[in-house]
Design an enzyme around this catalytic site. Structure first.
Site, PDB file in Angstrom:
ATOM      1  N   GLU A  75      10.417  -4.791   4.553  1.00  0.00           N
ATOM      2  CA  GLU A  75      10.443  -6.196   4.125  1.00  0.00           C
ATOM      3  C   GLU A  75      10.185  -6.311   2.628  1.00  0.00           C
ATOM      4  O   GLU A  75      10.902  -6.996   1.901  1.00  0.00           O
ATOM      5  CB  GLU A  75       9.357  -7.001   4.867  1.00  0.00           C
ATOM      6  CG  GLU A  75       9.607  -7.216   6.342  1.00  0.00           C
ATOM      7  CD  GLU A  75       9.073  -6.096   7.213  1.00  0.00           C
ATOM      8  OE1 GLU A  75       8.874  -4.960   6.701  1.00  0.00           O
ATOM      9  OE2 GLU A  75       8.863  -6.340   8.409  1.00  0.00           O
ATOM     10  N   LYS A 106       0.843  -1.194   0.000  1.00  0.00           N
ATOM     11  CA  LYS A 106       0.000   0.000   0.000  1.00  0.00           C
ATOM     12  C   LYS A 106       0.885   1.253   0.000  1.00  0.00           C
ATOM     13  O   LYS A 106       0.688   2.153  -0.788  1.00  0.00           O
ATOM     14  CB  LYS A 106      -0.928  -0.028   1.225  1.00  0.00           C
ATOM     15  CG  LYS A 106      -1.805   1.185   1.327  1.00  0.00           C
ATOM     16  CD  LYS A 106      -2.777   1.085   2.485  1.00  0.00           C
ATOM     17  CE  LYS A 106      -3.461   2.436   2.669  1.00  0.00           C
ATOM     18  NZ  LYS A 106      -4.366   2.468   3.803  1.00  0.00           N
ATOM     19  N   LYS A 148       9.268  -0.817  14.211  1.00  0.00           N
ATOM     20  CA  LYS A 148       9.887  -0.547  12.901  1.00  0.00           C
ATOM     21  C   LYS A 148      10.998   0.496  13.062  1.00  0.00           C
ATOM     22  O   LYS A 148      12.086   0.358  12.513  1.00  0.00           O
ATOM     23  CB  LYS A 148       8.847   0.036  11.935  1.00  0.00           C
ATOM     24  CG  LYS A 148       7.823  -0.916  11.412  1.00  0.00           C
ATOM     25  CD  LYS A 148       6.977  -0.193  10.359  1.00  0.00           C
ATOM     26  CE  LYS A 148       5.731  -0.939   9.988  1.00  0.00           C
ATOM     27  NZ  LYS A 148       4.822  -0.186   9.133  1.00  0.00           N
ATOM     28  N   GLU A 154      -4.975  -6.278  14.631  1.00  0.00           N
ATOM     29  CA  GLU A 154      -4.431  -4.972  14.249  1.00  0.00           C
ATOM     30  C   GLU A 154      -5.553  -3.923  14.313  1.00  0.00           C
ATOM     31  O   GLU A 154      -5.312  -2.755  14.555  1.00  0.00           O
ATOM     32  CB  GLU A 154      -3.817  -5.037  12.839  1.00  0.00           C
ATOM     33  CG  GLU A 154      -2.786  -3.944  12.588  1.00  0.00           C
ATOM     34  CD  GLU A 154      -2.013  -4.103  11.287  1.00  0.00           C
ATOM     35  OE1 GLU A 154      -2.607  -3.880  10.225  1.00  0.00           O
ATOM     36  OE2 GLU A 154      -0.814  -4.434  11.332  1.00  0.00           O
ATOM     37  N   HIS A 173      -6.533 -32.723  18.084  1.00  0.00           N
ATOM     38  CA  HIS A 173      -5.453 -33.554  18.615  1.00  0.00           C
ATOM     39  C   HIS A 173      -4.312 -32.705  19.145  1.00  0.00           C
ATOM     40  O   HIS A 173      -3.196 -33.206  19.339  1.00  0.00           O
ATOM     41  CB  HIS A 173      -4.956 -34.508  17.533  1.00  0.00           C
ATOM     42  CG  HIS A 173      -6.036 -35.458  17.093  1.00  0.00           C
ATOM     43  ND1 HIS A 173      -6.283 -36.645  17.754  1.00  0.00           N
ATOM     44  CD2 HIS A 173      -6.983 -35.347  16.133  1.00  0.00           C
ATOM     45  CE1 HIS A 173      -7.311 -37.250  17.171  1.00  0.00           C
ATOM     46  NE2 HIS A 173      -7.758 -36.479  16.190  1.00  0.00           N
ATOM     47  N   GLY A 212      -4.854  -1.658   4.840  1.00  0.00           N
ATOM     48  CA  GLY A 212      -4.089  -2.811   4.348  1.00  0.00           C
ATOM     49  C   GLY A 212      -4.777  -4.135   4.644  1.00  0.00           C
ATOM     50  O   GLY A 212      -4.883  -5.017   3.792  1.00  0.00           O
ATOM     51  N   ARG A 213      -5.280  -4.268   5.858  1.00  0.00           N
ATOM     52  CA  ARG A 213      -5.896  -5.547   6.260  1.00  0.00           C
ATOM     53  C   ARG A 213      -7.316  -5.706   5.703  1.00  0.00           C
ATOM     54  O   ARG A 213      -7.967  -6.715   5.952  1.00  0.00           O
ATOM     55  CB  ARG A 213      -5.871  -5.683   7.781  1.00  0.00           C
ATOM     56  CG  ARG A 213      -6.487  -4.509   8.523  1.00  0.00           C
ATOM     57  CD  ARG A 213      -6.156  -4.554  10.009  1.00  0.00           C
ATOM     58  NE  ARG A 213      -6.620  -3.377  10.738  1.00  0.00           N
ATOM     59  CZ  ARG A 213      -5.957  -2.241  10.850  1.00  0.00           C
ATOM     60  NH1 ARG A 213      -4.790  -2.103  10.249  1.00  0.00           N
ATOM     61  NH2 ARG A 213      -6.439  -1.246  11.553  1.00  0.00           N
TER      62      ARG A 213
HETATM   63  O1  F6P Z   1       3.067  -2.567   9.684  1.00  0.00           O
HETATM   64  C1  F6P Z   1       1.735  -2.866   9.556  1.00  0.00           C
HETATM   65  C2  F6P Z   1       1.264  -2.648   8.168  1.00  0.00           C
HETATM   66  O2  F6P Z   1       1.180  -1.289   7.916  1.00  0.00           O
HETATM   67  C3  F6P Z   1      -0.064  -3.333   7.902  1.00  0.00           C
HETATM   68  O3  F6P Z   1      -1.134  -2.599   8.341  1.00  0.00           O
HETATM   69  C4  F6P Z   1      -0.001  -3.520   6.431  1.00  0.00           C
HETATM   70  O4  F6P Z   1      -0.949  -4.440   5.964  1.00  0.00           O
HETATM   71  C5  F6P Z   1       1.423  -3.996   6.275  1.00  0.00           C
HETATM   72  O5  F6P Z   1       2.149  -3.222   7.212  1.00  0.00           O
HETATM   73  C6  F6P Z   1       2.024  -3.835   4.920  1.00  0.00           C
HETATM   74  O6  F6P Z   1       2.013  -2.500   4.508  1.00  0.00           O
HETATM   75  P1  F6P Z   1       2.204  -2.113   3.005  1.00  0.00           P
HETATM   76  O7  F6P Z   1       1.106  -2.723   2.219  1.00  0.00           O
HETATM   77  O8  F6P Z   1       2.152  -0.607   2.987  1.00  0.00           O
HETATM   78  O9  F6P Z   1       3.542  -2.619   2.558  1.00  0.00           O
END
Ligand code: F6P
Length: 562
Positions: free
Chosen positions: A213, A207, A517, A358, A389, A272-273
């Site tokens: 990452e 987003k 972060k 979240e 189980h 995002g979620r």
């Molecule tokens: O760090 C949390 C977050 O902002 C989530 O809310 C989001 O889904 C995820 O990181 C990834 O963010 P992006 O889509 O901006 O890379």
């Protein structure tokens, strides 16, 4: 900041619920009558939802609905659907419901024709997916794409992965997807193993296009691609043919070297979620095709309409959200299990963890005032029967209250028959028998007298007794279709909304992920051996860095994960 989040504890209904909780003595053996089951069984689109094995009576139910009324859940819901800026701390509308509006709907928000924009992007997504699926879109050497790798994390990963798994029967042969999310280089290393760069397409999904990452993994994949393509491939062409992006930050996409024509946008009013039904679902669209994706969107929309228009007593997300409030705030539950009796939903609990935790893991209301009641429960789960189980022991006989949602489908994805002593056994029926047996055992338990009647020795009776009155909701649907998956996800989105609305919190921000972060960036030089940076860390962190530096034996390789 806007004033005036209602403190739910100041309402009459909250006081009433507290009083009811004091005197409430559940007895599902007594209360689980046919009339009660009929009254507590609701329908939402294709979902058949049985609430009858929950720990409520008519008084509690009425008080919960009064609570929703007194804190203004319906008004907040309507404000969300209308595009008001209910994400107060980020001053944004919350319009994931607009992602699944039909093309002939109309919604203008902040001067933007939202429906037209959504459908314009959808058309581009569908067209691109069709070209990949048909082989019209090729890699730089002219070969058709066989593997799509989605690079993203959190909401830019969990939804696509979960749905890719859930809708496996709807995937097209010939194109498969892999997913890279973790900053652990193992993730990229494993995902890329065995892939042919000439037939691999990367989707960078982010987003913000600023997530450490995702950008790191995208660069690793770019290096991997360029290192392995046949000599003579032009790097710019190669990136243009093998990298596309999904983001709200299209300027950053261009800076990364991805052709803006190959970028698919969405909007800051999609959290995002809450984004798996936006262009973030591109990998899924390639896998299952535009028609099935559109069916999934229609399923989401059907649940949106149910939530928006059903009366409170029949409104499944409202009722389930209120039950969760009852358990969390009045009966002391800290966790909530989601137990799909469907192997294809094996990533659903992980998906729900981000959606629910979240969203509702907050300690202040949306006006900044502190809460003095519990908010977001810990959501978790595993598919049945594996969970039986593993951890069901605690749910059946442990000291903690664990409300659980059980999910099952009438039609199996794989219809298999076993043969035992010449008798044919429908294996899906074995699965369903377990689904039914577990909720029954949790509700009704087994009394000491019943255990004795089985001839169990007196000293073992206590250990073999089941207290019962362990609350469950059973959700069934005819089959796990794209539409039903959309309905299920939207159901949990709206349950999450209801809980957040009762608690007066902003379910759409996520400030709690920021500090870690920031500190990761600060500690990086120390990890890399900068002694003065290490000196600024706390003693525990310093000692952990020392351990790392003593035991790290090899030098990393540049760029290439595999
Ligand atoms: O760090 C949390 C977050 O902002 C989530 O809310 C989001 O889904 C995820 O990181 C990834 O963010 P992006 O889509 O901006 O890379």
């Amino acid at each position: 900041m806007s004033a005036g989040a209602v403190d739910p504890t100041t309402t009459e209904a909250w006081a009433r619920l507290a009083a009811l909780a004091e005197s409430y003595e559940p007895d599902l053996r007594r209360d689980l009558t046919a009339a009660w089951v009929e009254r507590q069984t609701l329908t939402a689109a294709d979902l058949h939802v049985d609430l009858s094995k929950n720990l409520v009576d008519a008084d509690v139910e009425a008080a919960l609905l009064a609570l929703a009324d007194q804190v203004g859940v319906a008004a907040r819901r309507d404000a969300m659907f209308a595009g008001e800026h209910i994400n107060v701390t980020e001053d944004r509308a919350v319009l994931h419901t607009a992602l699944r509006l039909p093309a002939d709907a109309s919604l203008t928000v902040d001067g933007q024709d939202v429906v037209a924009e959504v459908h314009e992007v959808l058309a581009r997504v569908y067209d691109f997916a069709d070209r990949v699926r048909s082989g019209a879109w090729t890699g730089v050497t002219g070969r058709r794409i066989e593997t799509v790798v989605n690079i993203g994390i959190g909401g830019s990963d969990l939804g696509p992965v979960m749905a890719y798994e859930a809708l496996e029967p709807y995937r097209q042969d010939g194109v498969s997807c892999r997913f890279i999310s973790n900053i652990d280089p193992t993730d990229a290393g494993q995902a890329l193993a065995g892939l042919d760069p000439e037939t691999t397409l990367f989707i960078v999904s982010s987003k913000t296009f600023g997530t450490l990452e995702t950008l790191t993994n995208a660069r690793l994949c770019k290096a991997w691609l360029l290192d392995r393509l046949p000599d003579g491939s032009d790097p710019q062409d190669a990136v243009a043919r093998h990298f596309v992006a999904v983001s709200t930050a299209l300027d950053k996409v261009a800076d990364f070297g991805i052709d803006p024509d190959n970028a698919f946008g969405f909007w800051d009013w999609v959290g995002g979620r809450y984004s798996m039904d936006s262009a973030i679902g591109l990998s899924l669209v390639v896998a299952i095709g535009p028609e099935h994706f559109a069916e999934m969107l229609a399923g989401f929309h059907a649940m949106d309409e149910h939530f928006r228009a059903s009366p409170p007593e029949d409104n499944v997300p409202l009722r389930m959200g209120l039950l969760n409030v009852w358990y969390a705030n009045f009966l002391g539950a800290h966790t909530h299990a989601v137990l799909p009796y469907a192997q294809l939903l094996h990533r659903f609990p992980a998906y729900l963890q981000q959606l629910t935790m979240e969203s509702n893991g907050k300690g202040v209301r949306w006006d900044g005032s502190a809460v003095d009641y519990e908010t977001g429960e810990v959501f978790w789960g595993e598919p049945g029967t594996n969970g039986q189980h593993a951890f069901y022991q605690l749910i059946h006989q442990g000291t903690r209250l664990v409300p659980a949602d059980f999910i099952a489908f009438a039609r199996p994805a794989y219809d298999l028959v076993d043969e035992v002593d010449g008798e044919r056994v429908d294996v899906h029926e074995l699965l369903l028998a377990n689904f039914l047996a577990q909720t029954r055992a949790l509700a009704l338990g087994r009394t000491a007298d019943e255990v004795r009647a089985e001839g169990v020795a007196e000293e073992l009776v206590a250990a073999r007794t089941f207290p019962g009155n362990r609350p469950t909701t059973s959700i069934m649907a005819p089959a796990l279709t794209p539409s039903v998956l959309g309905q299920l996800v939207a159901l949990y989105e709206h349950i999450t909304f209801v809980q957040g609305a009762v608690w007066g919190i902003d379910s759409f921000d996520q400030w709690g992920v920021e500090l870690g972060k920031q500190l990761a960036q600060e500690v990086r030089p120390a990890v890399a051996g900068d002694a003065s940076a290490a000196a600024g860390q706390d003693p525990s962190t310093q000692a952990l860095i020392r351990f790392y530096r003593e035991h790290r034996s090899s030098e990393p390789r540049l760029g290439d994960p595999a």
